[in-house]
Write an enzyme that holds these catalytic residues in place. Structure first.
Site, mmCIF file in Angstrom:
data_model
loop_
_atom_site.group_PDB
_atom_site.id
_atom_site.type_symbol
_atom_site.label_atom_id
_atom_site.label_comp_id
_atom_site.label_asym_id
_atom_site.label_seq_id
_atom_site.Cartn_x
_atom_site.Cartn_y
_atom_site.Cartn_z
ATOM 1 N NE ARG A 132 48.675 -29.810 -65.906
ATOM 2 C CZ ARG A 132 47.984 -28.670 -66.220
ATOM 3 N NH1 ARG A 132 47.126 -28.297 -65.474
ATOM 4 N NH2 ARG A 132 48.339 -28.172 -67.478
ATOM 5 C CG HIS B 166 53.276 -25.638 -68.235
ATOM 6 N ND1 HIS B 166 52.910 -26.784 -68.900
ATOM 7 C CD2 HIS B 166 52.041 -24.996 -68.060
ATOM 8 C CE1 HIS B 166 51.458 -26.951 -69.159
ATOM 9 N NE2 HIS B 166 51.019 -25.533 -68.713
ATOM 10 C CD GLN C 178 50.873 -22.132 -71.439
ATOM 11 O OE1 GLN C 178 50.049 -22.921 -70.892
ATOM 12 N NE2 GLN C 178 50.757 -21.203 -71.980
ATOM 13 C CB CYS D 98 50.050 -19.997 -69.148
ATOM 14 S SG CYS D 98 50.012 -19.716 -67.318
ATOM 15 N NE ARG E 192 49.802 -25.276 -73.602
ATOM 16 C CZ ARG E 192 49.291 -26.082 -72.448
ATOM 17 N NH1 ARG E 192 48.505 -25.420 -71.620
ATOM 18 N NH2 ARG E 192 49.801 -27.103 -72.321
HETATM 19 N N1 NVA Z 1 51.950 -21.723 -62.586
HETATM 20 C C1 NVA Z 1 50.420 -22.144 -62.732
HETATM 21 C C2 NVA Z 1 50.422 -22.734 -64.208
HETATM 22 C C3 NVA Z 1 49.068 -23.195 -64.709
HETATM 23 C C4 NVA Z 1 48.782 -23.537 -66.098
HETATM 24 C C5 NVA Z 1 50.215 -23.273 -61.835
HETATM 25 O O1 NVA Z 1 51.314 -24.254 -61.669
HETATM 26 O O2 NVA Z 1 49.423 -23.706 -61.199
HETATM 27 N N1 CP Z 2 47.879 -23.531 -69.371
HETATM 28 C C1 CP Z 2 47.580 -24.636 -68.856
HETATM 29 O O1 CP Z 2 48.153 -25.487 -68.636
HETATM 30 O O2 CP Z 2 46.177 -24.398 -68.446
HETATM 31 P P1 CP Z 2 45.511 -25.856 -67.881
HETATM 32 O O3 CP Z 2 45.919 -25.706 -66.352
HETATM 33 O O4 CP Z 2 44.065 -25.641 -67.848
HETATM 34 O O5 CP Z 2 45.705 -27.200 -68.429
#
Ligand code: NVA
Ligand code: CP
Length: 320
Positions: free
Chosen positions: A116, A143, A146, A279, A307
């Protein structure tokens, strides 16, 4: 020599990486969905499996996470494997050591890597140089884990994916919107991005998805018009400023305040069975009102649970 009979999970995808869904066929994605339902049913039956016994996975996090990290860590651990959490302040990735070199060493120590972070290029390099499956746990661009959970949630709710229409209302350029566009256009789900012009998704992603949608029959619309939500089966939103965009949050609030998912917008679907999706994490009072996310149409907790099942299924399918 002592040998053990390890429990196996058969899949044609062993050794493959999941960087985005772009290179996966609709049939392959549906196969991943089937694995997810299988794994969820096993969990609900209280079955205990040890399919990662003797295996290790590196969990690299440049950005924060709760759902994704906990899904990977608990799913891998409860199957007998050993997950190793590595935040960017623990390792040298892209600071003292090139990603290529870190990848080559991690490939000698781990059976798989989750990443990530910011750059999709880092994720691609890890896959290229490690020689083990790499799973994208979120980048600025995509993502993918997700949206498999999201599709699972849709299928659980409606019993089918056929004929569904999903409307994403919010920041149309972000990783979640882009990944939803890919998976919906692959699977024949009609998909709207409703967002101000400045936040229309890039030409590049539209160009990538066009042939997928032509093949599956999915109708993809990108518009500033909120009235496009009519007849949606699901309204989906995400935070207005993603991780790494904190400095432009105030501008985004100004741009997107009229795109907040509230009761009025949910009623504009003219579909009482329309579900609300997010999400998470959510900022209640910004992209969604408290009433909608806490209301009867909300499915966000099912999404969050899914998830874990989908991530377990992805790991079982890819890790040799
Ligand atoms: N678009 C958001 C998703 C978090 C799960 C981000 O990248 O912060
Ligand atoms: N939706 C998601 O990816 O959540 P986190 O940022 O908590 O992993």
């Amino acid at each position: 020599m002592v040998t053990h009979e390890f429990e196996k999970f058969e899949s044609p995808f062993k050794g493959r990486s999941l960087l985005s869904w772009i290179s996966w066929t609709p049939e392959e994605i549906l196969q991943m969905l089937d694995y997810s339902f299988l794994v969820k049913a096993q969990a609900k039956n209280g079955e205990i499996h040890q399919r990662f016994l003797g295996k290790t996975i590196a969990l690299i996090f440049e950005k924060r996470s709760m759902r994704t990290r906990c899904s990977f860590e608990t799913a891998f651990g409860e199957e007998g494997g050993h997950p190793v959490f590595l935040s960017s302040s623990d390792i040298h990735l892209e600071s003292k050591e090139s990603t290529e070199d870190s990848a080559r060493v991690m490939g000698r120590m781990f059976n798989a890597i989750e990443f990530r972070g910011f750059s999709q290029k880092t994720c691609e390099k890890l896959a290229k140089f490690s020689g083990v499956p790499v799973i994208n746990g979120l980048t600025d661009e995509y993502h993918p884990t997700q949206v498999l959970g999201d599709i699972m949630t849709l299928k659980e709710n409606f019993g089918t994916l056929n004929g569904l229409k999903l409307s994403f209302v919010g920041d149309g350029r972000n990783n979640v919107a882009r990944s939803l566009m890919i998976i919906c256009s692959k699977l024949g789900i009609d998909f709207n991005i409703i967002t101000p012009k400045e936040l229309f998704p890039s030409e590049e992603i539209v160009h990538i998805c066009k042939p997928f949608a032509e093949k599956s029959g999915a109708k993809i619309h990108i518009s500033e018009e909120i009235s496009l939500v009519k007849d949606s089966n699901s309204i989906y939103t995400d935070v207005w400023a993603s991780m790494g965009e904190e400095n432009i949050k105030e501008t985004r609030i100004k741009m997107l305040s009229s795109y907040q998912v509230n009761d009025k917008l949910m009623k504009m679907t003219e579909n009482e069975k329309c579900i609300f999706m997010h999400c998470l994490p959510a900022i209640k009072g910004e992209e969604v009102t408290y009433d909608v996310i806490e209301g009867p149409q909300s499915r966000v907790w099912d999404q969050a649970e899914n998830r874990k099942h989908t991530i377990k299924a992805i790991m079982l399918a890819l890790i040799k």
